[in-house]
Motif scaffolding. Sequence first.
Motif, PDB file in Angstrom:
ATOM      1  N   GLU A   1       0.828  -1.201   0.000  1.00  0.00           N
ATOM      2  CA  GLU A   1       0.000   0.000   0.000  1.00  0.00           C
ATOM      3  C   GLU A   1       0.869   1.260   0.000  1.00  0.00           C
ATOM      4  OE1 GLU A   1      -3.417   0.135  -0.150  1.00  0.00           O
ATOM      5  OE2 GLU A   1      -3.323   2.326  -0.128  1.00  0.00           O
ATOM      6  N   ARG A   2       1.980   1.223   0.727  1.00  0.00           N
ATOM      7  CA  ARG A   2       2.814   2.420   0.840  1.00  0.00           C
ATOM      8  C   ARG A   2       3.647   2.677  -0.416  1.00  0.00           C
ATOM      9  NH1 ARG A   2       7.315   5.071   2.274  1.00  0.00           N
ATOM     10  NH2 ARG A   2       8.837   3.396   2.300  1.00  0.00           N
ATOM     11  N   LEU A   3       4.227   1.631  -0.981  1.00  0.00           N
ATOM     12  CA  LEU A   3       5.184   1.850  -2.080  1.00  0.00           C
ATOM     13  C   LEU A   3       4.563   1.707  -3.465  1.00  0.00           C
ATOM     14  CD1 LEU A   3       8.272   0.147  -0.450  1.00  0.00           C
ATOM     15  CD2 LEU A   3       7.943   2.589  -0.880  1.00  0.00           C
ATOM     16  N   ARG A   4       3.407   1.084  -3.529  1.00  0.00           N
ATOM     17  CA  ARG A   4       2.618   1.029  -4.769  1.00  0.00           C
ATOM     18  C   ARG A   4       3.394   0.606  -6.014  1.00  0.00           C
ATOM     19  NH1 ARG A   4      -1.543   5.714  -3.630  1.00  0.00           N
ATOM     20  NH2 ARG A   4      -1.610   5.287  -1.414  1.00  0.00           N
ATOM     21  N   GLU A   5       3.001   1.186  -7.140  1.00  0.00           N
ATOM     22  CA  GLU A   5       3.564   0.774  -8.427  1.00  0.00           C
ATOM     23  C   GLU A   5       5.073   0.972  -8.480  1.00  0.00           C
ATOM     24  OE1 GLU A   5       0.854   2.459  -8.038  1.00  0.00           O
ATOM     25  OE2 GLU A   5      -0.758   1.661  -9.308  1.00  0.00           O
ATOM     26  N   GLY A   6       5.589   1.886  -7.649  1.00  0.00           N
ATOM     27  CA  GLY A   6       7.037   2.112  -7.612  1.00  0.00           C
ATOM     28  C   GLY A   6       7.807   0.814  -7.403  1.00  0.00           C
ATOM     29  N   LEU A   7       7.158  -0.152  -6.738  1.00  0.00           N
ATOM     30  CA  LEU A   7       7.816  -1.437  -6.477  1.00  0.00           C
ATOM     31  C   LEU A   7       8.136  -2.187  -7.767  1.00  0.00           C
ATOM     32  CD1 LEU A   7       5.703  -2.612  -3.429  1.00  0.00           C
ATOM     33  CD2 LEU A   7       8.201  -2.483  -3.443  1.00  0.00           C
ATOM     34  N   PHE A   8       7.283  -2.006  -8.791  1.00  0.00           N
ATOM     35  CA  PHE A   8       7.499  -2.730 -10.053  1.00  0.00           C
ATOM     36  C   PHE A   8       8.786  -2.278 -10.738  1.00  0.00           C
ATOM     37  CE2 PHE A   8       2.671  -3.177 -10.260  1.00  0.00           C
ATOM     38  CZ  PHE A   8       2.708  -4.487  -9.831  1.00  0.00           C
ATOM     39  N   GLU A   9       9.070  -0.951 -10.606  1.00  0.00           N
ATOM     40  CA  GLU A   9      10.249  -0.428 -11.300  1.00  0.00           C
ATOM     41  C   GLU A   9      11.527  -1.078 -10.794  1.00  0.00           C
ATOM     42  OE1 GLU A   9       9.965   3.875 -10.956  1.00  0.00           O
ATOM     43  OE2 GLU A   9       7.870   3.636 -11.600  1.00  0.00           O
TER      44      GLU A   9
ATOM     45  N   GLU B   1      -9.522 -12.776  -7.684  1.00  0.00           N
ATOM     46  CA  GLU B   1      -9.765 -12.138  -8.989  1.00  0.00           C
ATOM     47  C   GLU B   1      -8.446 -11.594  -9.565  1.00  0.00           C
ATOM     48  OE1 GLU B   1     -11.600  -8.323  -8.318  1.00  0.00           O
ATOM     49  OE2 GLU B   1     -10.455  -7.649 -10.074  1.00  0.00           O
ATOM     50  N   LEU B   2      -7.643 -10.955  -8.712  1.00  0.00           N
ATOM     51  CA  LEU B   2      -6.377 -10.369  -9.169  1.00  0.00           C
ATOM     52  C   LEU B   2      -5.432 -11.456  -9.664  1.00  0.00           C
ATOM     53  CD1 LEU B   2      -5.881  -7.878  -6.196  1.00  0.00           C
ATOM     54  CD2 LEU B   2      -6.542  -7.248  -8.528  1.00  0.00           C
ATOM     55  N   LEU B   3      -5.394 -12.571  -8.944  1.00  0.00           N
ATOM     56  CA  LEU B   3      -4.516 -13.672  -9.348  1.00  0.00           C
ATOM     57  C   LEU B   3      -4.923 -14.196 -10.715  1.00  0.00           C
ATOM     58  CD1 LEU B   3      -4.066 -15.698  -6.039  1.00  0.00           C
ATOM     59  CD2 LEU B   3      -2.309 -14.433  -7.305  1.00  0.00           C
ATOM     60  N   GLY B   4      -6.227 -14.311 -10.907  1.00  0.00           N
ATOM     61  CA  GLY B   4      -6.744 -14.782 -12.192  1.00  0.00           C
ATOM     62  C   GLY B   4      -6.313 -13.862 -13.324  1.00  0.00           C
ATOM     63  N   ARG B   5      -6.388 -12.547 -13.047  1.00  0.00           N
ATOM     64  CA  ARG B   5      -6.022 -11.579 -14.089  1.00  0.00           C
ATOM     65  C   ARG B   5      -4.537 -11.627 -14.408  1.00  0.00           C
ATOM     66  NH1 ARG B   5      -8.534  -6.321 -11.833  1.00  0.00           N
ATOM     67  NH2 ARG B   5      -6.935  -5.348 -13.119  1.00  0.00           N
ATOM     68  N   VAL B   6      -3.695 -11.737 -13.358  1.00  0.00           N
ATOM     69  CA  VAL B   6      -2.250 -11.820 -13.598  1.00  0.00           C
ATOM     70  C   VAL B   6      -1.940 -13.082 -14.400  1.00  0.00           C
ATOM     71  CG1 VAL B   6       0.022 -12.100 -12.521  1.00  0.00           C
ATOM     72  CG2 VAL B   6      -1.655 -10.585 -11.478  1.00  0.00           C
ATOM     73  N   ASP B   7      -2.562 -14.163 -13.995  1.00  0.00           N
ATOM     74  CA  ASP B   7      -2.312 -15.457 -14.623  1.00  0.00           C
ATOM     75  C   ASP B   7      -2.682 -15.423 -16.112  1.00  0.00           C
ATOM     76  OD1 ASP B   7      -1.402 -18.014 -14.532  1.00  0.00           O
ATOM     77  OD2 ASP B   7      -3.325 -18.890 -13.942  1.00  0.00           O
ATOM     78  N   GLU B   8      -3.823 -14.787 -16.385  1.00  0.00           N
ATOM     79  CA  GLU B   8      -4.309 -14.732 -17.767  1.00  0.00           C
ATOM     80  C   GLU B   8      -3.500 -13.785 -18.639  1.00  0.00           C
ATOM     81  OE1 GLU B   8      -8.527 -13.629 -18.414  1.00  0.00           O
ATOM     82  OE2 GLU B   8      -8.805 -15.499 -17.261  1.00  0.00           O
ATOM     83  N   SER B   9      -3.251 -12.579 -18.089  1.00  0.00           N
ATOM     84  CA  SER B   9      -2.639 -11.533 -18.919  1.00  0.00           C
ATOM     85  C   SER B   9      -1.115 -11.593 -18.895  1.00  0.00           C
ATOM     86  CB  SER B   9      -3.084 -10.153 -18.424  1.00  0.00           C
ATOM     87  OG  SER B   9      -2.479  -9.899 -17.166  1.00  0.00           O
ATOM     88  N   GLY B  10      -0.554 -12.180 -17.825  1.00  0.00           N
ATOM     89  CA  GLY B  10       0.903 -12.184 -17.691  1.00  0.00           C
ATOM     90  C   GLY B  10       1.447 -10.798 -17.380  1.00  0.00           C
ATOM     91  N   LYS B  11       0.547  -9.852 -17.120  1.00  0.00           N
ATOM     92  CA  LYS B  11       1.007  -8.474 -16.838  1.00  0.00           C
ATOM     93  C   LYS B  11       0.896  -8.169 -15.348  1.00  0.00           C
ATOM     94  CE  LYS B  11      -0.078  -6.261 -21.220  1.00  0.00           C
ATOM     95  NZ  LYS B  11      -1.356  -6.783 -21.754  1.00  0.00           N
ATOM     96  N   PRO B  12       1.799  -7.313 -14.838  1.00  0.00           N
ATOM     97  CA  PRO B  12       1.726  -6.960 -13.419  1.00  0.00           C
ATOM     98  C   PRO B  12       0.469  -6.144 -13.084  1.00  0.00           C
ATOM     99  CG  PRO B  12       3.528  -5.786 -14.512  1.00  0.00           C
ATOM    100  CD  PRO B  12       2.957  -6.721 -15.514  1.00  0.00           C
ATOM    101  N   ILE B  13      -0.058  -6.347 -11.894  1.00  0.00           N
ATOM    102  CA  ILE B  13      -1.279  -5.652 -11.468  1.00  0.00           C
ATOM    103  C   ILE B  13      -1.084  -5.103 -10.053  1.00  0.00           C
ATOM    104  CG2 ILE B  13      -3.679  -6.023 -10.750  1.00  0.00           C
ATOM    105  CD1 ILE B  13      -4.045  -7.846 -13.036  1.00  0.00           C
ATOM    106  N   ALA B  14      -1.570  -3.869  -9.827  1.00  0.00           N
ATOM    107  CA  ALA B  14      -1.518  -3.292  -8.482  1.00  0.00           C
ATOM    108  C   ALA B  14      -2.930  -2.986  -7.999  1.00  0.00           C
ATOM    109  CB  ALA B  14      -0.686  -2.021  -8.489  1.00  0.00           C
ATOM    110  N   ALA B  15      -3.264  -3.422  -6.792  1.00  0.00           N
ATOM    111  CA  ALA B  15      -4.554  -3.065  -6.173  1.00  0.00           C
ATOM    112  C   ALA B  15      -4.249  -2.314  -4.883  1.00  0.00           C
ATOM    113  CB  ALA B  15      -5.374  -4.317  -5.886  1.00  0.00           C
ATOM    114  N   ILE B  16      -4.489  -1.020  -4.928  1.00  0.00           N
ATOM    115  CA  ILE B  16      -4.115  -0.127  -3.843  1.00  0.00           C
ATOM    116  C   ILE B  16      -5.367   0.620  -3.415  1.00  0.00           C
ATOM    117  CG2 ILE B  16      -2.741   1.950  -3.340  1.00  0.00           C
ATOM    118  CD1 ILE B  16      -1.150  -0.687  -3.845  1.00  0.00           C
ATOM    119  N   THR B  17      -5.543   0.829  -2.126  1.00  0.00           N
ATOM    120  CA  THR B  17      -6.735   1.536  -1.675  1.00  0.00           C
ATOM    121  C   THR B  17      -6.594   3.033  -1.895  1.00  0.00           C
ATOM    122  OG1 THR B  17      -7.103  -0.149  -0.033  1.00  0.00           O
ATOM    123  CG2 THR B  17      -8.258   1.921   0.283  1.00  0.00           C
ATOM    124  N   GLY B  18      -5.414   3.589  -1.586  1.00  0.00           N
ATOM    125  CA  GLY B  18      -5.250   5.031  -1.714  1.00  0.00           C
ATOM    126  C   GLY B  18      -6.069   5.734  -0.659  1.00  0.00           C
TER     127      GLY B  18
END
Length: 502
Positions: free
Chosen positions: A86-94, A113-130
């Motif tokens: 939650e604190r470092l967000r998308e910055g972690l991907f870099e 749901e998020l796992l399913g999407r990552v598995d299908e798309s092969g793309k990184p996903i971030a779910a952050i409350t903000g």
Amino acid sequence: MQLSTYFLETFGCQMNVLDSQLVEGQLRALGLRRVAIPREADLILFNTCSVRQHAEDKVLSRLGQLKHIKRDRPHTIIGLLGCMAERLREGLFELNPHLDLICGPGELDRLPELLGRVDESGKPIAAITGLQTRRLVPAERSLLDDPLETLDLSRRPLPGDSIMQSYVRVQRGCDKFCTYCVVPYTRGAERSRPPGNIVREVQTLADAGCREVTLLGQTVNSYAYREGQTPMRFADLLRLVHEVPDIDRIRFVTSYPADWDDDIFRVMRDHPRICPYLHIPAQSGSDRILKAMKRNYTADSYLRLMDTARQYVPDIALAGDFIVGFTGETDEDFAATVDLVRRVEYKQIFVFKYSPRPGTAADRSLADDIPQDVKARRNNELLAVQTAIMERQKRALVGRTVEVLVEGYSKAARRAQKDAADSNGSLDPENPTTSPLDDVAASKANQLIGRTPQDIITVFPGDAAHVGALVAVRVTDASALTLFGEIESVVSPAKMPANPGT
Ligand code: SAH
Ligand code: SF4
Ligand code: F3S
């Protein structure tokens, strides 16, 4: 690709331990099986903590070690859950291109749901409350339709789960904004859970064999839930939970020293299954520092509160947290902390070296001006003062009888049992003379461990049938942290779950 195994490691506080249990429930429902080493897992998750820089560094280093796993087995999904996500967000991907998923603590209900999407798309996903999202609902709004409530209520203990001692959340988030603390930013606004849901959860756990519940919140005594005209406060909630039959012990953490309601002490005094234990961090004994921390009490009012606690509940054990080396802490400020620790005579304290957290008020306006070596010295000095107090307290218990909930074999016992198994002998803790171990190792192999209502660790010989029982132990020896003794009698035998898995 079909995920079939997961590895999950948890860092941080009890909230994270509970969240990890709920995550495991979700993964099991998806048909995944837990494995003990990351290399064997299709899914590797870290549930992370941001409270100090050290906590984050540990995870970043663990994450770095996973690079080669991702290289060797590219289908592996690697995710960071919890406060650091939650604190470092998308910055972690870099910085970590091998990371696939980031999920804050307020989004955990969406994990499948998020796992399913990552598995299908092969793309990184971030779910952050903000800060401004669906999670930050006003306290008075009903939480019954909150997906996080549904997640909390989804817990279904299975046979084999260790649920004898369980956590139950009563509150999410925190509104206190102590100037050093990151929690209000990672866990969001304070919200109290509906009492009916809390009681339902406690009942489910009791039915599955749970004996001890620990109610969790960052500031449990701020608990407030309004249904109709009557607001329910923490003392009322304690009374309600106490009505659930078959729960032998009720604890709660953490208490906040300001806005205290003496009704909580009255409930503790009058309800024997509520443990005489209070974790109530002071953080400092200096009024100047307490003000800079925005804690909303003085050393004096804190000490008076501890006196009141002992008046209502004479055998109460007090525990606290302290931060040493907060911005501007002088020798004099620190001396005031030492003085407070001497006066309170805690059962235990946890001491932390101040770690500036980006985005907090202290970090924005105050310099981290106390050198590391001074922080370390103060840390050790405070612990030394407390150790002397604990040695004295524990010695006074020698000769007394304490009630212990038996948690299992001690670490030393498990090691001795494993050594015996490895050396091809069969170790019978009932009959140590037949074991291939020497006498010392054999005496360790049947060593059980448990806690008193005051949360004091107690070690004594026994056998597997005692695990899960409440026993009376006569104390024969003591160290600063541990009581040693012998079982006098079984107060209440281990419970068989009435209907496991329902
Ligand atoms: N909600 C609880 C505890 C939250 S975090 C409470 O208010 O008491 C647990 C402990 O970590 C705190 O009590 C505090 O002593 C420590 N802590 C929090 N932020 C810190 C920081 N920035 N540096 C060092 N210790 C910290
Ligand atoms: Fe952090 Fe203070 Fe809230 Fe505790 S009460 S979680 S220390 S902000
Ligand atoms: Fe850490 Fe988050 Fe708990 S920051 S202490 S895991 S609430």
